[in-house]
Design a protein around this motif. Structure first.
Motif, mmCIF file in Angstrom:
data_model
loop_
_atom_site.group_PDB
_atom_site.id
_atom_site.type_symbol
_atom_site.label_atom_id
_atom_site.label_comp_id
_atom_site.label_asym_id
_atom_site.label_seq_id
_atom_site.Cartn_x
_atom_site.Cartn_y
_atom_site.Cartn_z
ATOM 1 N N GLY A 1 -28.143 -14.382 -20.485
ATOM 2 C CA GLY A 1 -27.456 -15.658 -20.657
ATOM 3 C C GLY A 1 -25.986 -15.657 -20.331
ATOM 4 N N SER A 2 -25.521 -14.717 -19.529
ATOM 5 C CA SER A 2 -24.105 -14.691 -19.159
ATOM 6 C C SER A 2 -23.794 -15.825 -18.189
ATOM 7 N N SER A 3 -22.583 -16.366 -18.273
ATOM 8 C CA SER A 3 -22.124 -17.346 -17.296
ATOM 9 C C SER A 3 -21.721 -16.610 -16.017
ATOM 10 N N PRO A 4 -21.540 -17.331 -14.891
ATOM 11 C CA PRO A 4 -21.087 -16.653 -13.668
ATOM 12 C C PRO A 4 -19.801 -15.852 -13.883
ATOM 13 N N TRP A 5 -18.844 -16.420 -14.597
ATOM 14 C CA TRP A 5 -17.593 -15.715 -14.847
ATOM 15 C C TRP A 5 -17.820 -14.483 -15.716
ATOM 16 N N GLU A 6 -18.642 -14.626 -16.754
ATOM 17 C CA GLU A 6 -18.927 -13.486 -17.631
ATOM 18 C C GLU A 6 -19.663 -12.387 -16.869
ATOM 19 N N ALA A 7 -20.619 -12.765 -16.022
ATOM 20 C CA ALA A 7 -21.356 -11.767 -15.236
ATOM 21 C C ALA A 7 -20.411 -11.004 -14.314
ATOM 22 N N GLY A 8 -19.445 -11.714 -13.740
ATOM 23 C CA GLY A 8 -18.468 -11.032 -12.901
ATOM 24 C C GLY A 8 -17.634 -10.026 -13.681
ATOM 25 N N LEU A 9 -17.205 -10.415 -14.870
ATOM 26 C CA LEU A 9 -16.435 -9.496 -15.708
ATOM 27 C C LEU A 9 -17.260 -8.281 -16.112
ATOM 28 N N GLN A 10 -18.537 -8.499 -16.343
ATOM 29 C CA GLN A 10 -19.407 -7.409 -16.783
ATOM 30 C C GLN A 10 -19.669 -6.389 -15.685
ATOM 31 N N PHE A 11 -19.317 -6.723 -14.447
ATOM 32 C CA PHE A 11 -19.451 -5.773 -13.341
ATOM 33 C C PHE A 11 -18.215 -4.904 -13.162
ATOM 34 N N LEU A 12 -17.197 -5.097 -13.995
ATOM 35 C CA LEU A 12 -15.974 -4.317 -13.853
ATOM 36 C C LEU A 12 -16.196 -2.804 -13.985
ATOM 37 N N PRO A 13 -17.109 -2.299 -14.845
ATOM 38 C CA PRO A 13 -17.329 -0.851 -14.866
ATOM 39 C C PRO A 13 -17.734 -0.287 -13.503
#
Length: 533
Positions: free
Chosen positions: A299-311
Protein backbone atom coordinates in the motif's frame (compact mmCIF):
# COMPACT_ATOMS: atom_id res chain seq x y z
CA UNK A 1 42.00 11.08 -35.55
CA UNK A 2 43.27 8.34 -33.32
CA UNK A 3 45.57 10.19 -30.98
CA UNK A 4 46.56 8.17 -27.96
CA UNK A 5 48.35 10.92 -26.01
CA UNK A 6 46.74 11.91 -22.76
CA UNK A 7 44.45 14.94 -23.26
CA UNK A 8 44.37 17.88 -20.83
CA UNK A 9 42.82 16.88 -17.52
CA UNK A 10 39.98 19.41 -17.83
CA UNK A 11 38.86 17.94 -21.15
CA UNK A 12 38.98 14.39 -19.79
CA UNK A 13 36.72 15.21 -16.86
CA UNK A 14 34.35 17.25 -19.00
CA UNK A 15 34.00 14.17 -21.20
CA UNK A 16 33.17 12.06 -18.16
CA UNK A 17 30.61 14.66 -17.03
CA UNK A 18 28.81 14.83 -20.38
CA UNK A 19 28.79 11.06 -20.91
CA UNK A 20 27.58 10.41 -17.35
CA UNK A 21 24.78 12.99 -17.62
CA UNK A 22 23.60 11.57 -20.95
CA UNK A 23 23.74 8.01 -19.66
CA UNK A 24 21.94 8.98 -16.45
CA UNK A 25 19.06 10.47 -18.45
CA UNK A 26 18.65 7.52 -20.80
CA UNK A 27 18.84 4.93 -18.02
CA UNK A 28 16.48 6.97 -15.87
CA UNK A 29 13.88 6.76 -18.61
CA UNK A 30 13.99 2.96 -18.38
CA UNK A 31 12.74 2.96 -14.78
CA UNK A 32 11.07 6.30 -14.13
CA UNK A 33 8.00 5.53 -16.26
CA UNK A 34 6.75 2.71 -13.99
CA UNK A 35 5.59 5.11 -11.29
CA UNK A 36 3.91 7.46 -13.78
CA UNK A 37 1.78 4.89 -15.65
CA UNK A 38 -1.44 5.51 -13.66
CA UNK A 39 -1.22 9.24 -14.42
CA UNK A 40 -0.54 8.56 -18.11
CA UNK A 41 -3.44 6.10 -18.24
CA UNK A 42 -5.88 8.63 -16.79
CA UNK A 43 -4.62 11.59 -18.80
CA UNK A 44 -4.45 9.94 -22.24
CA UNK A 45 -7.24 7.37 -21.81
CA UNK A 46 -4.92 4.50 -22.81
CA UNK A 47 -5.74 0.80 -22.64
CA UNK A 48 -3.44 -1.90 -21.27
CA UNK A 49 -1.72 -2.72 -24.59
CA UNK A 50 -1.07 0.95 -25.28
CA UNK A 51 0.47 1.34 -21.85
CA UNK A 52 2.81 -1.59 -22.47
CA UNK A 53 4.21 0.24 -25.46
CA UNK A 54 5.28 3.16 -23.28
CA UNK A 55 7.96 0.72 -22.09
CA UNK A 56 8.30 -1.43 -25.18
CA UNK A 57 8.79 1.28 -27.84
CA UNK A 58 11.78 2.63 -25.91
CA UNK A 59 13.28 -0.79 -25.20
CA UNK A 60 12.82 -1.93 -28.81
CA UNK A 61 14.65 0.94 -30.51
CA UNK A 62 17.26 1.15 -27.76
CA UNK A 63 18.26 -2.48 -28.32
CA UNK A 64 17.95 -2.41 -32.11
CA UNK A 65 20.21 0.59 -32.83
CA UNK A 66 23.06 0.06 -30.38
CA UNK A 67 25.51 -1.76 -32.66
CA UNK A 68 24.66 0.41 -35.65
CA UNK A 69 25.38 3.50 -33.56
CA UNK A 70 28.75 2.11 -32.49
CA UNK A 71 29.71 1.31 -36.08
CA UNK A 72 28.72 4.77 -37.32
CA UNK A 73 30.64 6.42 -34.47
CA UNK A 74 33.87 4.54 -35.18
CA UNK A 75 33.77 5.73 -38.78
CA UNK A 76 32.08 9.15 -38.62
CA UNK A 77 33.44 10.41 -35.32
CA UNK A 78 32.43 9.58 -31.78
CA UNK A 79 31.95 13.16 -30.59
CA UNK A 80 29.72 14.01 -33.53
CA UNK A 81 27.68 10.83 -33.23
CA UNK A 82 27.23 11.15 -29.46
CA UNK A 83 26.12 14.77 -29.82
CA UNK A 84 23.57 13.87 -32.49
CA UNK A 85 22.20 11.15 -30.21
CA UNK A 86 21.95 13.62 -27.33
CA UNK A 87 20.05 16.11 -29.50
CA UNK A 88 17.64 13.41 -30.75
CA UNK A 89 17.02 12.19 -27.20
CA UNK A 90 16.38 15.72 -25.89
CA UNK A 91 13.96 16.67 -28.68
CA UNK A 92 12.13 13.34 -28.37
CA UNK A 93 11.80 13.93 -24.62
CA UNK A 94 10.13 17.25 -25.40
CA UNK A 95 7.75 15.48 -27.80
CA UNK A 96 6.93 12.89 -25.11
CA UNK A 97 6.12 15.61 -22.60
CA UNK A 98 3.85 17.42 -25.07
CA UNK A 99 2.12 14.30 -26.49
CA UNK A 100 -1.62 14.77 -26.83
CA UNK A 101 -2.48 11.09 -27.17
CA UNK A 102 -0.96 7.70 -26.40
CA UNK A 103 0.00 7.07 -30.03
CA UNK A 104 2.16 10.20 -30.19
CA UNK A 105 3.69 9.36 -26.82
CA UNK A 106 4.70 5.89 -27.97
CA UNK A 107 6.10 7.13 -31.30
CA UNK A 108 8.11 9.74 -29.41
CA UNK A 109 9.33 7.05 -27.01
CA UNK A 110 10.61 5.07 -29.98
CA UNK A 111 12.56 8.06 -31.28
CA UNK A 112 13.82 8.70 -27.77
CA UNK A 113 15.14 5.13 -27.73
CA UNK A 114 17.15 5.76 -30.91
CA UNK A 115 18.88 8.74 -29.31
CA UNK A 116 19.47 6.69 -26.17
CA UNK A 117 21.02 3.87 -28.22
CA UNK A 118 23.51 6.28 -29.76
CA UNK A 119 24.58 7.70 -26.40
CA UNK A 120 24.73 4.31 -24.70
CA UNK A 121 26.85 2.77 -27.45
CA UNK A 122 29.28 5.65 -27.93
CA UNK A 123 29.68 6.91 -24.35
CA UNK A 124 32.01 4.14 -23.10
CA UNK A 125 34.16 4.45 -26.24
CA UNK A 126 34.56 8.19 -25.60
CA UNK A 127 35.71 7.43 -22.06
CA UNK A 128 38.08 4.72 -23.28
CA UNK A 129 39.67 7.16 -25.71
CA UNK A 130 40.20 9.89 -23.11
CA UNK A 131 41.21 7.94 -19.99
CA UNK A 132 44.14 5.61 -19.46
CA UNK A 133 45.62 3.62 -16.61
CA UNK A 134 44.20 4.11 -13.14
CA UNK A 135 42.21 7.17 -14.20
CA UNK A 136 40.28 4.94 -16.60
CA UNK A 137 39.19 2.76 -13.69
CA UNK A 138 37.97 5.85 -11.82
CA UNK A 139 36.14 7.12 -14.90
CA UNK A 140 34.32 3.86 -15.44
CA UNK A 141 33.51 3.72 -11.75
CA UNK A 142 31.76 7.08 -12.07
CA UNK A 143 30.08 5.96 -15.30
CA UNK A 144 28.80 2.79 -13.63
CA UNK A 145 27.54 4.80 -10.67
CA UNK A 146 25.56 7.02 -13.07
CA UNK A 147 23.96 3.95 -14.64
CA UNK A 148 23.15 2.33 -11.32
CA UNK A 149 21.84 5.44 -9.57
CA UNK A 150 19.60 6.24 -12.55
CA UNK A 151 18.00 2.81 -12.39
CA UNK A 152 17.69 2.92 -8.61
CA UNK A 153 16.36 6.46 -8.27
CA UNK A 154 13.87 6.18 -11.13
CA UNK A 155 10.97 5.30 -8.82
CA UNK A 156 11.89 8.10 -6.38
CA UNK A 157 12.22 10.79 -9.06
CA UNK A 158 9.16 9.49 -10.88
CA UNK A 159 7.11 9.56 -7.70
CA UNK A 160 8.21 13.10 -6.88
CA UNK A 161 7.46 14.46 -10.34
CA UNK A 162 4.19 12.57 -10.76
CA UNK A 163 2.94 13.65 -7.34
CA UNK A 164 4.09 17.24 -8.00
CA UNK A 165 3.96 18.95 -11.40
CA UNK A 166 2.58 15.85 -13.17
CA UNK A 167 3.71 12.87 -15.26
CA UNK A 168 4.72 14.98 -18.27
CA UNK A 169 7.66 16.32 -16.28
CA UNK A 170 9.33 12.93 -16.17
CA UNK A 171 10.11 13.68 -19.83
CA UNK A 172 10.25 17.49 -19.82
CA UNK A 173 12.95 17.49 -17.13
CA UNK A 174 15.30 16.07 -19.78
CA UNK A 175 14.96 19.16 -21.97
CA UNK A 176 16.95 21.74 -19.95
CA UNK A 177 19.43 19.12 -18.75
CA UNK A 178 19.89 17.76 -22.27
CA UNK A 179 20.25 21.26 -23.69
CA UNK A 180 23.13 22.08 -21.35
CA UNK A 181 24.74 18.70 -22.04
CA UNK A 182 24.51 19.34 -25.81
CA UNK A 183 26.34 22.66 -25.46
CA UNK A 184 29.03 21.06 -23.32
CA UNK A 185 29.41 18.18 -25.79
CA UNK A 186 29.96 20.54 -28.71
CA UNK A 187 32.46 22.70 -26.81
CA UNK A 188 34.32 20.24 -24.57
CA UNK A 189 34.44 16.80 -26.19
CA UNK A 190 37.37 15.79 -28.40
CA UNK A 191 36.72 14.03 -31.67
CA UNK A 192 38.00 10.48 -32.23
CA UNK A 193 37.36 7.86 -34.88
CA UNK A 194 38.84 4.75 -36.41
CA UNK A 195 42.00 5.43 -38.39
CA UNK A 196 40.87 2.95 -41.04
CA UNK A 197 37.40 4.31 -41.63
CA UNK A 198 35.42 2.97 -44.58
CA UNK A 199 32.17 4.22 -46.12
CA UNK A 200 29.12 3.26 -44.00
CA UNK A 201 27.88 -0.29 -44.64
CA UNK A 202 24.25 0.71 -45.17
CA UNK A 203 23.00 -2.76 -46.14
CA UNK A 204 24.78 -4.29 -43.17
CA UNK A 205 23.21 -1.75 -40.82
CA UNK A 206 19.72 -2.30 -42.26
CA UNK A 207 19.84 -6.11 -42.14
CA UNK A 208 21.33 -6.21 -38.65
CA UNK A 209 18.87 -3.66 -37.26
CA UNK A 210 15.87 -5.43 -38.84
CA UNK A 211 17.05 -8.78 -37.46
CA UNK A 212 17.49 -7.48 -33.94
CA UNK A 213 14.32 -5.37 -34.00
CA UNK A 214 12.23 -8.37 -35.09
CA UNK A 215 13.74 -10.57 -32.37
CA UNK A 216 13.25 -8.01 -29.59
CA UNK A 217 9.70 -7.31 -30.77
CA UNK A 218 8.93 -11.05 -30.61
CA UNK A 219 10.36 -11.17 -27.08
CA UNK A 220 8.31 -8.18 -25.99
CA UNK A 221 5.07 -9.49 -27.47
CA UNK A 222 5.58 -13.10 -26.44
CA UNK A 223 3.92 -12.64 -23.08
CA UNK A 224 0.71 -11.22 -24.54
CA UNK A 225 0.46 -12.73 -28.03
CA UNK A 226 2.00 -16.13 -27.21
CA UNK A 227 5.64 -17.11 -27.73
CA UNK A 228 4.73 -19.29 -30.73
CA UNK A 229 1.79 -17.35 -32.12
CA UNK A 230 1.60 -16.80 -35.88
CA UNK A 231 2.82 -13.23 -35.44
CA UNK A 232 5.80 -14.27 -33.37
CA UNK A 233 6.77 -17.09 -35.70
CA UNK A 234 6.75 -14.59 -38.56
CA UNK A 235 8.98 -12.28 -36.51
CA UNK A 236 11.39 -15.14 -35.79
CA UNK A 237 11.60 -15.90 -39.51
CA UNK A 238 12.22 -12.24 -40.38
CA UNK A 239 14.92 -12.08 -37.73
CA UNK A 240 16.65 -15.27 -38.93
CA UNK A 241 16.53 -14.32 -42.62
CA UNK A 242 17.85 -10.82 -41.93
CA UNK A 243 20.63 -12.23 -39.75
CA UNK A 244 21.66 -14.65 -42.51
CA UNK A 245 21.68 -11.78 -45.00
CA UNK A 246 23.81 -9.74 -42.59
CA UNK A 247 26.28 -12.60 -42.18
CA UNK A 248 26.55 -13.04 -45.96
CA UNK A 249 27.10 -9.31 -46.47
CA UNK A 250 29.72 -9.24 -43.71
CA UNK A 251 31.63 -12.11 -45.32
CA UNK A 252 31.42 -10.52 -48.76
CA UNK A 253 32.47 -7.03 -47.68
CA UNK A 254 35.34 -8.16 -45.46
CA UNK A 255 37.09 -5.15 -43.89
CA UNK A 256 34.41 -2.84 -45.30
CA UNK A 257 31.66 -4.57 -43.31
CA UNK A 258 29.72 -2.84 -40.53
CA UNK A 259 31.88 -4.32 -37.83
CA UNK A 260 34.76 -6.71 -37.53
CA UNK A 261 33.28 -10.06 -36.49
CA UNK A 262 36.73 -11.24 -35.43
CA UNK A 263 35.94 -9.71 -32.02
CA UNK A 264 33.86 -12.85 -31.43
CA UNK A 265 37.01 -14.93 -31.64
CA UNK A 266 37.82 -13.79 -28.13
CA UNK A 267 36.45 -16.22 -25.51
CA UNK A 268 36.43 -13.35 -23.03
CA UNK A 269 34.27 -11.17 -25.28
CA UNK A 270 31.80 -14.01 -25.83
CA UNK A 271 31.76 -14.75 -22.11
CA UNK A 272 31.26 -11.08 -21.27
CA UNK A 273 28.31 -10.82 -23.67
CA UNK A 274 26.68 -13.93 -22.19
CA UNK A 275 27.23 -12.72 -18.63
CA UNK A 276 25.88 -9.27 -19.53
CA UNK A 277 22.80 -10.84 -21.10
CA UNK A 278 22.08 -13.11 -18.11
CA UNK A 279 22.84 -10.39 -15.54
CA UNK A 280 20.16 -8.19 -17.08
CA UNK A 281 17.70 -11.06 -17.46
CA UNK A 282 18.11 -11.51 -13.70
CA UNK A 283 18.65 -7.96 -12.48
CA UNK A 284 16.11 -5.63 -14.11
CA UNK A 285 12.77 -7.49 -13.57
CA UNK A 286 13.11 -7.29 -9.76
CA UNK A 287 13.08 -3.49 -9.85
CA UNK A 288 9.72 -3.42 -11.63
CA UNK A 289 8.23 -6.26 -9.58
CA UNK A 290 9.41 -4.82 -6.27
CA UNK A 291 7.91 -1.45 -7.19
CA UNK A 292 4.57 -3.16 -7.85
CA UNK A 293 4.85 -5.20 -4.66
CA UNK A 294 5.42 -2.11 -2.53
CA UNK A 295 2.42 -0.31 -4.00
CA UNK A 296 -0.02 -3.17 -4.62
CA UNK A 297 0.59 -5.38 -1.57
CA UNK A 298 2.04 -3.04 1.05
CA UNK A 299 0.00 0.00 0.00
CA UNK A 300 2.86 2.45 -0.48
CA UNK A 301 2.20 5.62 -2.47
CA UNK A 302 4.40 6.36 -5.52
CA UNK A 303 6.46 8.80 -3.44
CA UNK A 304 6.79 6.35 -0.55
CA UNK A 305 7.80 3.52 -2.91
CA UNK A 306 10.51 5.75 -4.34
CA UNK A 307 11.85 6.53 -0.88
CA UNK A 308 11.82 2.85 0.01
CA UNK A 309 14.23 2.17 -2.86
CA UNK A 310 16.91 4.36 -1.30
CA UNK A 311 18.80 1.35 0.22
CA UNK A 312 19.34 0.06 -3.33
CA UNK A 313 20.57 3.49 -4.43
CA UNK A 314 23.01 3.67 -1.53
CA UNK A 315 24.37 0.22 -2.30
CA UNK A 316 24.93 1.17 -5.93
CA UNK A 317 26.62 4.44 -5.03
CA UNK A 318 29.16 3.05 -2.58
CA UNK A 319 29.99 -0.16 -4.44
CA UNK A 320 30.06 1.61 -7.80
CA UNK A 321 32.79 3.85 -6.40
CA UNK A 322 34.55 0.85 -4.86
CA UNK A 323 34.59 -1.00 -8.19
CA UNK A 324 36.96 1.57 -9.66
CA UNK A 325 39.37 1.12 -6.79
CA UNK A 326 39.34 -2.65 -7.23
CA UNK A 327 40.91 -2.42 -10.70
CA UNK A 328 44.49 -3.59 -10.39
CA UNK A 329 43.82 -5.20 -7.02
CA UNK A 330 41.09 -7.76 -7.72
CA UNK A 331 40.88 -9.83 -10.95
CA UNK A 332 38.06 -8.81 -13.25
CA UNK A 333 36.55 -12.27 -13.31
CA UNK A 334 36.35 -12.25 -9.51
CA UNK A 335 34.53 -8.91 -9.43
CA UNK A 336 32.08 -9.97 -12.15
CA UNK A 337 31.39 -13.37 -10.58
CA UNK A 338 31.04 -11.85 -7.10
CA UNK A 339 28.53 -9.30 -8.37
CA UNK A 340 26.28 -12.07 -9.67
CA UNK A 341 26.61 -14.16 -6.52
CA UNK A 342 25.54 -11.09 -4.55
CA UNK A 343 22.63 -10.51 -6.93
CA UNK A 344 21.46 -14.11 -6.62
CA UNK A 345 21.65 -13.94 -2.83
CA UNK A 346 19.85 -10.60 -2.76
CA UNK A 347 16.94 -11.96 -4.79
CA UNK A 348 16.62 -14.94 -2.47
CA UNK A 349 16.43 -12.52 0.46
CA UNK A 350 13.11 -11.26 -0.96
CA UNK A 351 11.59 -14.54 0.25
CA UNK A 352 11.53 -13.01 3.73
CA UNK A 353 8.95 -10.45 2.58
CA UNK A 354 5.34 -11.08 3.54
CA UNK A 355 2.07 -9.11 3.31
CA UNK A 356 2.01 -8.97 7.11
CA UNK A 357 5.51 -7.45 7.31
CA UNK A 358 6.50 -3.85 6.72
CA UNK A 359 8.58 -2.78 3.75
CA UNK A 360 11.72 -3.00 5.89
CA UNK A 361 11.74 -6.77 5.27
CA UNK A 362 13.04 -5.89 1.79
CA UNK A 363 15.88 -3.66 3.03
CA UNK A 364 18.57 -6.41 3.13
CA UNK A 365 17.66 -7.49 -0.40
CA UNK A 366 17.69 -3.91 -1.69
CA UNK A 367 21.07 -3.15 -0.13
CA UNK A 368 22.75 -6.27 -1.51
CA UNK A 369 21.14 -5.77 -4.94
CA UNK A 370 22.57 -2.26 -4.99
CA UNK A 371 26.02 -3.63 -4.12
CA UNK A 372 25.76 -6.17 -6.94
CA UNK A 373 24.79 -3.54 -9.51
CA UNK A 374 27.48 -1.19 -8.25
CA UNK A 375 30.21 -3.78 -8.79
CA UNK A 376 28.85 -5.03 -12.10
CA UNK A 377 28.12 -1.90 -14.15
CA UNK A 378 31.53 -0.15 -14.27
CA UNK A 379 33.45 -3.42 -14.58
CA UNK A 380 31.30 -4.57 -17.50
CA UNK A 381 31.65 -1.22 -19.27
CA UNK A 382 35.44 -1.27 -18.93
CA UNK A 383 35.73 -4.86 -20.17
CA UNK A 384 33.43 -4.16 -23.14
CA UNK A 385 35.94 -1.75 -24.66
CA UNK A 386 38.99 -3.58 -23.28
CA UNK A 387 38.53 -6.63 -25.52
CA UNK A 388 38.84 -4.62 -28.74
CA UNK A 389 41.50 -2.45 -30.26
CA UNK A 390 40.77 1.26 -29.68
CA UNK A 391 39.67 1.79 -33.30
CA UNK A 392 36.84 -0.74 -32.80
CA UNK A 393 35.88 0.26 -29.27
CA UNK A 394 32.56 1.78 -30.33
CA UNK A 395 31.37 -1.38 -32.06
CA UNK A 396 32.53 -3.64 -29.22
CA UNK A 397 30.74 -1.45 -26.70
CA UNK A 398 27.61 -1.36 -28.88
CA UNK A 399 27.52 -5.14 -29.21
CA UNK A 400 27.82 -5.61 -25.47
CA UNK A 401 25.18 -2.97 -24.73
CA UNK A 402 22.89 -4.77 -27.18
CA UNK A 403 23.20 -7.98 -25.18
CA UNK A 404 22.37 -5.91 -22.10
CA UNK A 405 19.17 -4.44 -23.54
CA UNK A 406 18.00 -7.71 -25.12
CA UNK A 407 18.54 -9.33 -21.72
CA UNK A 408 16.42 -6.62 -20.12
CA UNK A 409 13.59 -7.13 -22.63
CA UNK A 410 13.69 -10.92 -22.30
CA UNK A 411 13.96 -10.82 -18.50
CA UNK A 412 10.96 -8.55 -18.08
CA UNK A 413 8.91 -10.62 -20.57
CA UNK A 414 9.75 -14.02 -19.05
CA UNK A 415 9.73 -13.01 -15.38
CA UNK A 416 6.55 -11.04 -15.96
CA UNK A 417 4.88 -14.02 -17.62
CA UNK A 418 5.83 -16.38 -14.79
CA UNK A 419 4.77 -13.80 -12.22
CA UNK A 420 1.33 -13.28 -13.80
CA UNK A 421 0.72 -17.01 -14.22
CA UNK A 422 1.75 -17.86 -10.66
CA UNK A 423 -0.38 -15.05 -9.18
CA UNK A 424 -3.42 -16.22 -11.15
CA UNK A 425 -2.90 -19.87 -10.22
CA UNK A 426 -2.37 -19.08 -6.55
CA UNK A 427 -5.55 -17.01 -6.38
CA UNK A 428 -7.62 -19.59 -8.28
CA UNK A 429 -6.61 -22.16 -5.64
CA UNK A 430 -7.62 -19.88 -2.77
CA UNK A 431 -10.88 -19.96 -0.86
CA UNK A 432 -12.03 -16.72 -2.47
CA UNK A 433 -12.04 -18.23 -5.95
CA UNK A 434 -14.74 -20.74 -4.99
CA UNK A 435 -16.97 -17.92 -3.75
CA UNK A 436 -16.56 -15.93 -6.95
CA UNK A 437 -17.55 -18.77 -9.29
CA UNK A 438 -17.16 -17.87 -13.00
CA UNK A 439 -15.79 -14.42 -12.12
CA UNK A 440 -12.72 -15.87 -10.38
CA UNK A 441 -10.56 -15.77 -13.53
CA UNK A 442 -11.36 -12.11 -14.17
CA UNK A 443 -10.53 -11.24 -10.58
CA UNK A 444 -7.27 -13.21 -10.75
CA UNK A 445 -6.22 -11.25 -13.84
CA UNK A 446 -6.92 -7.95 -12.11
CA UNK A 447 -4.93 -9.02 -9.05
CA UNK A 448 -1.90 -10.03 -11.16
CA UNK A 449 -2.04 -6.53 -12.69
CA UNK A 450 -1.81 -5.04 -9.19
CA UNK A 451 -5.45 -3.92 -8.87
CA UNK A 452 -6.11 -5.89 -5.67
CA UNK A 453 -8.37 -3.39 -3.89
CA UNK A 454 -10.27 -2.58 -7.11
CA UNK A 455 -10.91 -6.26 -7.79
CA UNK A 456 -12.09 -6.77 -4.21
CA UNK A 457 -14.53 -3.88 -4.39
CA UNK A 458 -15.93 -5.16 -7.69
CA UNK A 459 -16.64 -8.58 -6.13
CA UNK A 460 -19.55 -7.29 -4.12
CA UNK A 461 -20.35 -6.77 -0.42
CA UNK A 462 -19.03 -9.12 2.20
CA UNK A 463 -16.06 -10.38 0.15
CA UNK A 464 -13.73 -7.39 0.24
CA UNK A 465 -11.49 -8.37 3.16
CA UNK A 466 -11.19 -12.00 2.12
CA UNK A 467 -10.32 -11.20 -1.51
CA UNK A 468 -7.78 -8.58 -0.40
CA UNK A 469 -6.07 -11.10 1.89
CA UNK A 470 -6.04 -13.88 -0.72
CA UNK A 471 -5.05 -11.44 -3.46
CA UNK A 472 -2.07 -10.15 -1.51
CA UNK A 473 -1.00 -13.69 -0.67
CA UNK A 474 -1.27 -14.73 -4.34
CA UNK A 475 0.64 -11.63 -5.48
CA UNK A 476 3.41 -12.42 -2.99
CA UNK A 477 3.59 -16.03 -4.21
CA UNK A 478 4.08 -14.88 -7.79
CA UNK A 479 6.63 -12.30 -6.68
CA UNK A 480 8.66 -14.88 -4.76
CA UNK A 481 8.61 -17.42 -7.60
CA UNK A 482 9.80 -14.82 -10.12
CA UNK A 483 12.60 -13.77 -7.75
CA UNK A 484 13.78 -17.37 -7.35
CA UNK A 485 13.94 -17.73 -11.14
CA UNK A 486 15.97 -14.52 -11.46
CA UNK A 487 18.29 -15.67 -8.64
CA UNK A 488 19.05 -18.92 -10.48
CA UNK A 489 19.88 -16.99 -13.66
CA UNK A 490 22.22 -14.69 -11.71
CA UNK A 491 24.09 -17.65 -10.19
CA UNK A 492 24.50 -19.20 -13.65
CA UNK A 493 25.98 -15.87 -14.80
CA UNK A 494 28.42 -16.01 -11.86
CA UNK A 495 29.70 -19.43 -12.93
CA UNK A 496 30.16 -18.32 -16.54
CA UNK A 497 31.99 -15.18 -15.42
CA UNK A 498 34.34 -17.17 -13.21
CA UNK A 499 35.38 -19.51 -16.01
CA UNK A 500 35.21 -17.43 -19.20
CA UNK A 501 36.70 -14.01 -18.43
CA UNK A 502 40.47 -13.90 -18.98
CA UNK A 503 42.63 -10.79 -18.57
CA UNK A 504 45.09 -12.08 -21.18
CA UNK A 505 42.42 -11.54 -23.87
CA UNK A 506 42.25 -7.79 -23.24
CA UNK A 507 43.77 -5.54 -25.86
CA UNK A 508 47.31 -4.46 -25.08
CA UNK A 509 46.39 -0.76 -24.86
CA UNK A 510 42.97 -1.18 -23.31
CA UNK A 511 44.01 -0.98 -19.67
CA UNK A 512 47.52 0.35 -19.83
CA UNK A 513 48.96 1.20 -16.45
CA UNK A 514 46.91 -1.46 -14.63
CA UNK A 515 49.13 -3.96 -12.80
CA UNK A 516 49.34 -7.56 -14.01
CA UNK A 517 47.44 -8.93 -11.04
CA UNK A 518 44.27 -8.31 -13.10
CA UNK A 519 44.90 -11.73 -14.57
CA UNK A 520 42.62 -14.54 -13.52
CA UNK A 521 45.64 -16.47 -12.26
CA UNK A 522 49.14 -15.35 -11.21
CA UNK A 523 51.60 -15.13 -14.08
CA UNK A 524 54.95 -16.89 -14.10
CA UNK A 525 57.60 -14.15 -14.07
CA UNK A 526 59.38 -15.93 -16.88
CA UNK A 527 56.50 -15.95 -19.35
CA UNK A 528 56.44 -13.62 -22.36
CA UNK A 529 53.27 -11.98 -21.03
CA UNK A 530 54.93 -11.09 -17.77
CA UNK A 531 58.02 -9.84 -19.55
CA UNK A 532 55.85 -7.62 -21.74
CA UNK A 533 54.15 -6.10 -18.71
Amino acid sequence: MTATSQPPAALRWWTLTVVSVGTFMLMLDLSIVAIALPGIHESLDADFNDMQWVFDAYALTLAAFLVTAGAVADRSGRKKTFTVGLVVFTLASLACGLAGNIGMLNISRGVQGIGAAVMFAVGPALLGHEFHGKERAKAFGAFGAAVGIAVATGPLIGGALTSGPGWRWIFLINVPVGGVACLLAMRRLRESRSGTANPPDVLGMVTFTVSLAALVLAIIRGNTDGWFSATNIALYVVSAVSLCAFAALTRARGERAMFDVTVFRSPTFIGLCVVTFLANVAGLPPIFLETNYLQSVLGSSPWEAGLQFLPLSLGMFFFGAAAGGMAGRVPFRVVMAASQVLLGGALLLTLFSDPENSWTALVPSLLVTGAAFGLFNPTRAALAIGVAEPARAGVASGINETFQQVGTALGIAVAGSIFENRVAQAFLHSGSAGLLGPHAGETATAISAGSIDTAARAAGPGLFDRIVDDGRAAFTTGFHDAMVLCAVVALVAAVIAAFSLRAKDLHATALDGIPPDLAAEPQNPGTPEAAHQ
